[in-house]
Design an enzyme around this catalytic site. Sequence first.
Site, PDB file in Angstrom:
ATOM      1  N   ASP A 162       0.811  -1.207   0.000  1.00 15.06           N
ATOM      2  CA  ASP A 162       0.000   0.000   0.000  1.00 15.06           C
ATOM      3  C   ASP A 162       0.854   1.271   0.000  1.00 15.06           C
ATOM      4  O   ASP A 162       0.815   2.064   0.929  1.00 15.06           O
ATOM      5  CB  ASP A 162      -0.916  -0.058   1.241  1.00 15.06           C
ATOM      6  CG  ASP A 162      -1.827   1.144   1.356  1.00 15.06           C
ATOM      7  OD1 ASP A 162      -2.098   1.799   0.336  1.00 15.06           O
ATOM      8  OD2 ASP A 162      -2.259   1.438   2.492  1.00 15.06           O
ATOM      9  N   GLU A 402       3.860  -7.778   7.309  1.00 14.59           N
ATOM     10  CA  GLU A 402       2.611  -8.432   6.934  1.00 14.59           C
ATOM     11  C   GLU A 402       2.777  -9.503   5.863  1.00 14.59           C
ATOM     12  O   GLU A 402       2.140  -9.442   4.803  1.00 14.59           O
ATOM     13  CB  GLU A 402       1.569  -7.401   6.507  1.00 14.59           C
ATOM     14  CG  GLU A 402       1.242  -6.445   7.642  1.00 14.59           C
ATOM     15  CD  GLU A 402      -0.075  -5.694   7.447  1.00 14.59           C
ATOM     16  OE1 GLU A 402      -0.603  -5.683   6.331  1.00 14.59           O
ATOM     17  OE2 GLU A 402      -0.573  -5.139   8.446  1.00 14.59           O
ATOM     18  N   TYR A 454      -6.071  -3.021  13.218  1.00 13.43           N
ATOM     19  CA  TYR A 454      -7.022  -2.055  12.638  1.00 13.43           C
ATOM     20  C   TYR A 454      -8.462  -2.320  13.073  1.00 13.43           C
ATOM     21  O   TYR A 454      -9.386  -2.133  12.285  1.00 13.43           O
ATOM     22  CB  TYR A 454      -6.873  -2.050  11.103  1.00 13.43           C
ATOM     23  CG  TYR A 454      -5.580  -1.388  10.675  1.00 13.43           C
ATOM     24  CD1 TYR A 454      -5.482   0.001  10.610  1.00 13.43           C
ATOM     25  CD2 TYR A 454      -4.451  -2.144  10.388  1.00 13.43           C
ATOM     26  CE1 TYR A 454      -4.286   0.616  10.248  1.00 13.43           C
ATOM     27  CE2 TYR A 454      -3.258  -1.537  10.031  1.00 13.43           C
ATOM     28  CZ  TYR A 454      -3.183  -0.150   9.962  1.00 13.43           C
ATOM     29  OH  TYR A 454      -2.006   0.466   9.614  1.00 13.43           O
ATOM     30  N   GLU A 490       1.469  -0.887  14.093  1.00 13.25           N
ATOM     31  CA  GLU A 490       0.601  -0.027  13.285  1.00 13.25           C
ATOM     32  C   GLU A 490      -0.777   0.002  13.917  1.00 13.25           C
ATOM     33  O   GLU A 490      -1.299  -1.042  14.325  1.00 13.25           O
ATOM     34  CB  GLU A 490       0.432  -0.558  11.847  1.00 13.25           C
ATOM     35  CG  GLU A 490       1.613  -0.345  10.945  1.00 13.25           C
ATOM     36  CD  GLU A 490       1.333  -0.797   9.499  1.00 13.25           C
ATOM     37  OE1 GLU A 490       0.158  -0.750   9.053  1.00 13.25           O
ATOM     38  OE2 GLU A 490       2.296  -1.200   8.834  1.00 13.25           O
TER      39      GLU A 490
HETATM   40  C1  BDP Z   1      -1.196  -2.246   6.877  1.00 13.01           C
HETATM   41  C2  BDP Z   1       0.060  -2.158   6.044  1.00 13.01           C
HETATM   42  C3  BDP Z   1       0.361  -0.726   5.581  1.00 13.01           C
HETATM   43  C4  BDP Z   1      -0.910  -0.083   5.059  1.00 13.01           C
HETATM   44  C5  BDP Z   1      -1.936  -0.059   6.184  1.00 13.01           C
HETATM   45  C6  BDP Z   1      -3.242   0.603   5.746  1.00 13.01           C
HETATM   46  O1  BDP Z   1       1.174  -2.654   6.749  1.00 13.01           O
HETATM   47  O2  BDP Z   1       1.362  -0.731   4.608  1.00 13.01           O
HETATM   48  O3  BDP Z   1      -0.704   1.178   4.521  1.00 13.01           O
HETATM   49  O4  BDP Z   1      -2.218  -1.376   6.543  1.00 13.01           O
HETATM   50  O5  BDP Z   1      -4.116  -0.120   5.271  1.00 13.01           O
HETATM   51  O6  BDP Z   1      -1.798  -3.462   6.712  1.00 13.01           O
HETATM   52  O7  BDP Z   1      -3.372   1.804   5.854  1.00 13.01           O
END
Ligand code: BDP
Length: 580
Positions: A162, A402, A454, A490
Amino acid sequence: MLYPQKNPNRQTKDLSGKWDFRIDPRNQGLGKGWTKGFSKQQTLSVPASWNEQFAGLRDYLGPAWYQRRFSRHPAAEGKRIFLRFGSVNYLAQVWLNGMKLGTHEGGHLPFVFEITRRLKKENLLVVRVEGFLKPDRVPPGNVPAGPLDSFNNNFNPPASFDFFPYCGIQRPVFLFTTPHESIEDVTVTTNINGKMGIVSVTAQAKTSGPASLWVSVEGFGWKTSIESPLKSGKSTDLLKVPDAKLWAPGSPNLYQLKVELKRNGKTIDQIRLPIGIRTIQVKGSRLLLNGKPIFLKGFGRHEDYAGTGRYLPPKALKKDYANMRWIGANSFRTTHYPYSDEDMDMADRLGFLVIGETPAVGLFFKKEGLSKRLKLCRQFTKDMIERDKNHPCVVMWSLANEPHSHRPAAKAFFKNLAGLARSLDKTRPITLVSYLGVSEESFEFLDAVCVNRYYGWYTEPGDLDKAIPRLSQDLDELYRKFKKPVLVTEFGADAIPGSHADPPTMFSVEYQAEMIERYIGVIRRKPYVVGAHVWNLSDFKTAQATHRPNGMNYKGVFTRDRKPKLAAYVLRKLWSKGKN
Ligand code: BDP
């Protein structure tokens, strides 16, 4: 691989500036002899990605040709001369005066050619670059979507990651000289014994007769030096620094290391390096810096900037560090590829802890192309460690981001890479960054558990009341299973600058701020969590997709032009006064 440096025995010349450029969409250049020079279509800036410099080239991935002329400098007389590319994405072929110097695969690490015998008074350097997305490249692209191998992200261009697959000569190109008898490599490791700092320096040199190495460490009113003879081109010295000023965030104390190659009292070659005395260690559920628990608060970042693409010009780099300091961060991960040498130098000087990550993002483990991907990952792991091993800022190596580790081959793949990393560096913890969590089997033999989370975004969208308990439960399960320190590497939400909503709604700045604040609330209650990295420091360009408005990922807490969003103020409050 020593970074080019200017000192009484060495010279450098930066080839940055305007280069001739021409795209080659029908792939005719090789057949037409462009290796010996071509008529330019336009000039463009080096370093920078080509995709951002001309609107028509946004999605063009190659091939394309660069050329530049340069004269031999009198200072090069009697020296060995090298050409160093900081990074070219993705496949580079290089010719000097019509003769091929070589090919390099991989976008984010340096490569060097010796050109001593090829150099003329006037020279023509030609580079062919191609950045197609292919499943057997690292990072991969054009991977058929499927539950085991790829997210169904439907990106255009079809990256399996991404961020925008920028192409070109994206970091500085240097000419540099060394003497014919020279220091080839220096490896520095440090330890602490009470108040004493112990600096171990291994140097390798190429000489045509007996010579000795002088190693000195200087700083804070202290200087110590040792002389030792070279044995089979190598020497290892231990230097003791009493009352050592340790390197840490908030006190990035750097000593000056000097390694001199001498014969009969005359210095034949020398290398100077800023070094930091510090230790890093995983103990139980803790990460210890200089023997004391440390919490990593900071970000994932990207080398991404309007106009220059995957090159961060000095002003943008400075601003990123200014933003991280303003907000109270002490660390970052080089998501999802090693960053520039200049970035690592700044982290040393300003006291940021860095998780250095290879370009292995979006890996998958289907048989086809797997042995090539492993070979590339081994090369990149080795090149990254060799390039960055002497930076005190680097406190952990990440082997991948990932990976789609559902297939059994993943575990053996990472065992192989971890073994390689450990053989090259016995001082730093090793990890990988997973979205799988408890089913990421490689955590069994890695030192820390890094996960990207997330909840409240890709799952439980818009429902933080449901998301937050899931995060809490998930973290506990991870620790229960692996009994290792956990880092949330993240978490975050897209916030379109200027978009507001009450109650907070996905894509508003309020939702992003609330999500980050509530995640940090959970993380603070988990003593085994040793790091929280918000995704991302700044908004960044990515490939086009339905879930990427304007071809942008808006998870930055700063905008792409580095202005704070609401979440930046919230984080500044949360992270101020040394709090996690
Ligand atoms: C994670 C990835 C990252 C993406 C992020 C996203 O590691 O590179 O930019 O999600 O979806 O899974 O913003």
